[in-house]
Design a protein around this motif. Structure first.
Motif, PDB file in Angstrom:
ATOM      1  N   UNK A   1       0.969  -1.242  -0.130  1.00  0.00           N
ATOM      2  CA  UNK A   1       0.311  -0.083   0.004  1.00  0.00           C
ATOM      3  C   UNK A   1       1.219   1.427  -0.450  1.00  0.00           C
ATOM      4  N   UNK A   2       1.925   1.395   1.136  1.00  0.00           N
ATOM      5  CA  UNK A   2       3.109   2.322   0.878  1.00  0.00           C
ATOM      6  C   UNK A   2       3.442   2.695  -0.507  1.00  0.00           C
ATOM      7  N   UNK A   3       3.957   1.440  -1.902  1.00  0.00           N
ATOM      8  CA  UNK A   3       4.240   1.576  -2.880  1.00  0.00           C
ATOM      9  C   UNK A   3       2.855   2.178  -3.562  1.00  0.00           C
ATOM     10  N   UNK A   4       2.161   1.902  -3.691  1.00  0.00           N
ATOM     11  CA  UNK A   4       1.029   2.614  -4.488  1.00  0.00           C
ATOM     12  C   UNK A   4       0.594   3.633  -4.033  1.00  0.00           C
ATOM     13  N   UNK A   5       0.360   3.948  -2.802  1.00  0.00           N
ATOM     14  CA  UNK A   5       1.009   5.723  -2.209  1.00  0.00           C
ATOM     15  C   UNK A   5       1.434   6.365  -2.999  1.00  0.00           C
ATOM     16  N   UNK A   6       2.785   6.160  -3.340  1.00  0.00           N
ATOM     17  CA  UNK A   6       4.007   6.752  -3.298  1.00  0.00           C
ATOM     18  C   UNK A   6       4.045   7.241  -5.502  1.00  0.00           C
ATOM     19  N   UNK A   7       3.391   5.834  -5.427  1.00  0.00           N
ATOM     20  CA  UNK A   7       3.212   5.874  -7.686  1.00  0.00           C
ATOM     21  C   UNK A   7       2.019   6.891  -7.579  1.00  0.00           C
ATOM     22  N   UNK A   8       1.318   7.198  -6.868  1.00  0.00           N
ATOM     23  CA  UNK A   8       0.434   7.815  -7.679  1.00  0.00           C
ATOM     24  C   UNK A   8       0.403   9.038  -7.082  1.00  0.00           C
ATOM     25  N   UNK A   9       1.868   9.261  -6.751  1.00  0.00           N
ATOM     26  CA  UNK A   9       1.812  11.091  -6.367  1.00  0.00           C
ATOM     27  C   UNK A   9       2.781  10.718  -8.220  1.00  0.00           C
TER      28      UNK A   9
END
Length: 77
Positions: A34-42
């Motif tokens: 989930x952390x990686x997904x949040x970063x990638x969305x940015x």
């Protein structure tokens, strides 16, 4: 009522980058995925760098330890 997920802090760093790219994040999320997904969305223009384990690192940041800077990132272009 469901129990809220326990949040953790994650330090995510790109293995390589160009000018005007994001180099890393500190993200609060319950899991590494989930952390990686949040970063990638940015940064959708950086082609999956933060969700791909071969292109970035992701480590949990523990609260205990010596006082220190968690993320210091500077890359001008």
């Amino acid at each position: 009522m469901p129990k809220p997920k326990k949040m953790k802090l994650w330090l995510i760093s790109a293995n390589s980058y160009g000018y005007d790219d994001y180099t890393g994040f500190v993200v609060r999320a319950p899991t590494e995925v989930e952390a990686r997904q949040i970063a990638q969305e940015k940064v959708v223009y950086q082609d999956g760098v933060f969700t791909d384990q071969t292109k970035s690192s992701c480590v949990e940041v523990k609260a205990n330890g010596q006082a220190t800077i968690i993320l210091d990132s500077f890359h001008a272009g």
